[in-house]
Design an enzyme around this catalytic site. Structure first.
Site, short mmCIF file in Angstrom:
data_model
loop_
_atom_site.label_atom_id
_atom_site.label_comp_id
_atom_site.label_asym_id
_atom_site.label_seq_id
_atom_site.Cartn_x
_atom_site.Cartn_y
_atom_site.Cartn_z
N GLU A 82 48.63 59.04 16.35
CA GLU A 82 49.27 60.37 16.37
C GLU A 82 50.13 60.50 15.12
O GLU A 82 51.16 59.84 15.02
CB GLU A 82 50.20 60.51 17.59
CG GLU A 82 49.53 60.36 18.93
CD GLU A 82 48.92 61.65 19.41
OE1 GLU A 82 48.98 62.65 18.68
OE2 GLU A 82 48.37 61.63 20.53
N ARG A 104 56.24 58.72 29.73
CA ARG A 104 56.56 60.14 30.01
C ARG A 104 57.04 60.31 31.45
O ARG A 104 57.94 61.08 31.74
CB ARG A 104 55.34 61.01 29.73
CG ARG A 104 55.05 61.08 28.24
CD ARG A 104 54.09 62.19 27.96
NE ARG A 104 53.74 62.23 26.55
CZ ARG A 104 52.83 63.05 26.05
NH1 ARG A 104 52.20 63.90 26.84
NH2 ARG A 104 52.57 63.04 24.77
N SER A 119 46.73 63.47 32.90
CA SER A 119 45.57 64.36 32.95
C SER A 119 44.41 63.63 33.59
O SER A 119 44.36 62.40 33.59
CB SER A 119 45.23 64.90 31.56
OG SER A 119 44.69 63.90 30.78
N ARG A 174 57.89 62.92 22.18
CA ARG A 174 57.05 62.62 23.34
C ARG A 174 55.74 61.93 22.99
O ARG A 174 54.89 61.75 23.86
CB ARG A 174 56.78 63.89 24.13
CG ARG A 174 56.24 65.01 23.26
CD ARG A 174 56.20 66.32 24.02
NE ARG A 174 57.51 66.70 24.51
CZ ARG A 174 57.73 67.75 25.30
NH1 ARG A 174 56.73 68.49 25.68
NH2 ARG A 174 58.96 68.04 25.70
N HIS A 175 55.55 61.57 21.72
CA HIS A 175 54.32 60.88 21.33
C HIS A 175 54.63 59.50 20.78
O HIS A 175 55.52 59.34 19.93
CB HIS A 175 53.59 61.68 20.25
CG HIS A 175 52.94 62.90 20.78
ND1 HIS A 175 53.55 64.13 20.75
CD2 HIS A 175 51.74 63.09 21.39
CE1 HIS A 175 52.74 65.03 21.31
NE2 HIS A 175 51.65 64.42 21.71
N ARG A 192 47.06 55.53 20.10
CA ARG A 192 46.74 56.86 19.57
C ARG A 192 47.33 56.97 18.17
O ARG A 192 48.55 56.84 18.00
CB ARG A 192 47.35 57.96 20.44
CG ARG A 192 46.98 57.88 21.93
CD ARG A 192 45.59 58.43 22.17
NE ARG A 192 45.14 58.14 23.51
CZ ARG A 192 45.04 59.04 24.50
NH1 ARG A 192 45.40 60.29 24.27
NH2 ARG A 192 44.58 58.69 25.68
N GLU A 214 53.60 67.13 29.53
CA GLU A 214 52.38 66.68 30.24
C GLU A 214 52.55 65.20 30.56
O GLU A 214 52.77 64.39 29.67
CB GLU A 214 51.18 66.88 29.32
CG GLU A 214 49.88 66.36 29.92
CD GLU A 214 48.83 66.06 28.85
OE1 GLU A 214 48.64 66.87 27.93
OE2 GLU A 214 48.22 64.97 28.94
#
Ligand code: AMO
Length: 466
Positions: A253, A440, A392, A259-260, A251, A389
């Site tokens: 990001e 996570r 998902s 948290r990323h 990703r 999170e």
């Protein structure tokens, strides 16, 4: 000529974890690196660390015996070293030249042949009295941080020399737990009848929206690093029905958060002939199975990182997106139906809802194109832990026309997904699945504040090396 010795024919007989008072007087060969040295002049205590823990070595200066073979030139031989005779050690005095003992430095890598001695005051009640010593790699310098102090130095400093930072007992403990978490997840999914798959990481189209893609040169074409195995795992249920993959996701990001990551490990699961409620139950059982496994099989590790860990009760609470919006509005946020939840919203939510819980039934406009919807509401969920999170998932669209429609609504080029859409011409079963971020999840189990400590070599906007 190197001052260091070769390993030659020496081989380890015991790890530190295998040494105990029952081995009193036995000869052992142990190897590792020097965790610490306490030099009291004629007696030097060395803590030798290996993958399992530490053992104390005691070098007592004695008469330097002429038959010492500690510094012998057997460095290039492959024949097993001779077992030292008892005469090389008198009353625990070492025959190893003391100059060699004094030349040792912390972090050096050494091998020792010696005798186990019961020592009630030593850690674990034993120590080893070395009779022969090989310095396999002498430390050239001292790391810019201590791996033994209770306080943690600056994260960037640690990450710059990550391999040595991982000698920290605390860090080794985290990665031991990580290993066990992966073991438990694989065990659980295997028992449930899933098979493990691997899908391409160099891909031609985005699966999770275009913004966070890393482009790569692929011969004469543009390609991307996979944001997720989403479309491939969906295709694989046509043949296998139940699949999972544990692999990196990429990703782009640009954010700097705790948290990323730009490269994370995702546990991706996909199942045919079920919907999102079924896979939520599956995910819930996978989470509790894993935590129970850790509680039962990693008690030593938990003592270091999270002694209070308990198996969460099921079912996890389920909040609809609408209920969450109500809570946030009551907390003073002006949030419209259809807005995504920001980190600020999640932080506020995490103060009122604790532990693991689901947020379900999201607006379809903020879920990826492959998500099945009933009108404006998507059959989708996020699994949360406080404000984090961790997973998902959703029911997926299994009708080609509906998927084409959703691609168009989300402004994606239908032609680019032709390779995927054509699979839907041959009987795509209804299916559902989820992706769980391994780092996570580990943050919740090992109580980590920063995701970078849940991965060996974190990749983020600032960090590409080491
Ligand atoms: P999503 O994009 O929500 O869904 O990702 C799934 C889970 O992966 C983890 N994750 C990350 N972890 C660290 N750094 C990141 N940059 C990062 N991005 C994601 C999170 C997240 O919950 N295809 C869907 C899953 C599915 O529906 O099956 C997907 O990728 O824990």
């Amino acid at each position: 000529m190197s001052i260091e010795d070769e390993i030659g024919g020496w081989r380890r007989t015991h790890y530190s974890s295998q040494l105990n008072p029952r081995l009193n007087n036995e000869h052992v060969t142990i190897m590792g690196y020097i965790a610490s040295i306490r030099d009291h002049g004629n007696i030097v205590f060395v803590m030798l660390a290996d993958k399992d823990g530490e053992v104390q070595l005691v070098f007592k200066k004695g008469k330097e015996a002429s038959n010492s073979n500690s510094n012998s030139n057997d460095s290039n031989t492959t024949t097993p070293a001779t077992t030292p005779t008892a005469s090389t050690v008198v009353d625990g005095y070492t025959s190893i030249p003391f100059s060699k003992v004094k030349s040792l430095k912390e972090h050096s890598c050494i091998a020792v042949k010696g005798r186990v001695k019961v020592a009630p005051n030593a850690p674990k009640g034993i120590e080893v009295v070395p009779e022969e010593l090989k310095v396999l790699s002498l430390a050239r310098s001292i790391p810019p941080f201590s791996v033994y102090s209770k306080t943690f130095p600056n994260l960037d400093l640690r990450l710059n020399l990550r391999a040595i930072d991982l000698r920290r007992y605390y860090m080794k403990t985290i990665f031991r737990i990580r290993h066990k978490v992966l073991k438990a997840i694989r065990e659980f999914l295997d028992k449930e009848g899933f098979i493990e798959v691997n899908t391409p990481k160099i891909i031609s189209t985005a699966s999770e929206g275009g913004a966070s893609l890393f482009p790569v040169f692929y011969f004469d074409r543009e390609a991307f690093l996979a944001q997720s195995p989403q479309l491939y795992k969906e295709q694989l249920v046509t043949a296998f029905e139940k699949v999972f993959e544990i692999a990196p996701i990429f990703r782009a990001e640009p954010s700097r958060t705790n948290r990323h990551l730009a490269e994370a490990i995702s546990v991706d699961v996909e199942e045919a002939f079920v919907d999102y409620k079924d896979v939520m139950n599956l995910l819930e059982r996978m989470v509790t199975y894993t935590i129970e496994y850790i509680v039962n099989n990693a008690s030593d590790e938990l003592k270091v990182v999270n002694p209070m860990l308990t198996v969460p009760k099921t079912p996890f609470p389920r909040y609809t997106y609408d209920e969450v919006i109500d809570i946030l509005r009551k907390n003073g946020y002006s949030i419209e139906w259809g807005d995504d939840l920001s980190s600020e919203h999640l932080a506020s939510l995490g103060k009122v809802i604790n532990g693991y819980y689901f947020i379900v039934d999201w607006p379809s406009s903020i879920r990826p194109f492959y998500t099945k919807s009933n009108g404006k509401v998507a059959e989708a969920f996020d699994l949360m832990y406080n404000d984090l999170e961790i997973s998902s998932g959703s029911s997926r669209i299994n009708k080609k026309e509906e998927l084409i429609e959703r691609l168009k609504i989300q402004g994606l080029r239908v032609e680019a997904f032709e390779y995927h859409l054509k699979v839907f011409d041959y009987g795509m079963p209804p299916h559902a699945g989820f992706g769980l971020g391994l780092e996570r999840f580990l943050m919740t189990i090992a109580r980590l504040d920063n995701i970078r400590d849940a991965t060996f070599y974190p990749r983020d906007i600032d960090r590409l090396v080491p």
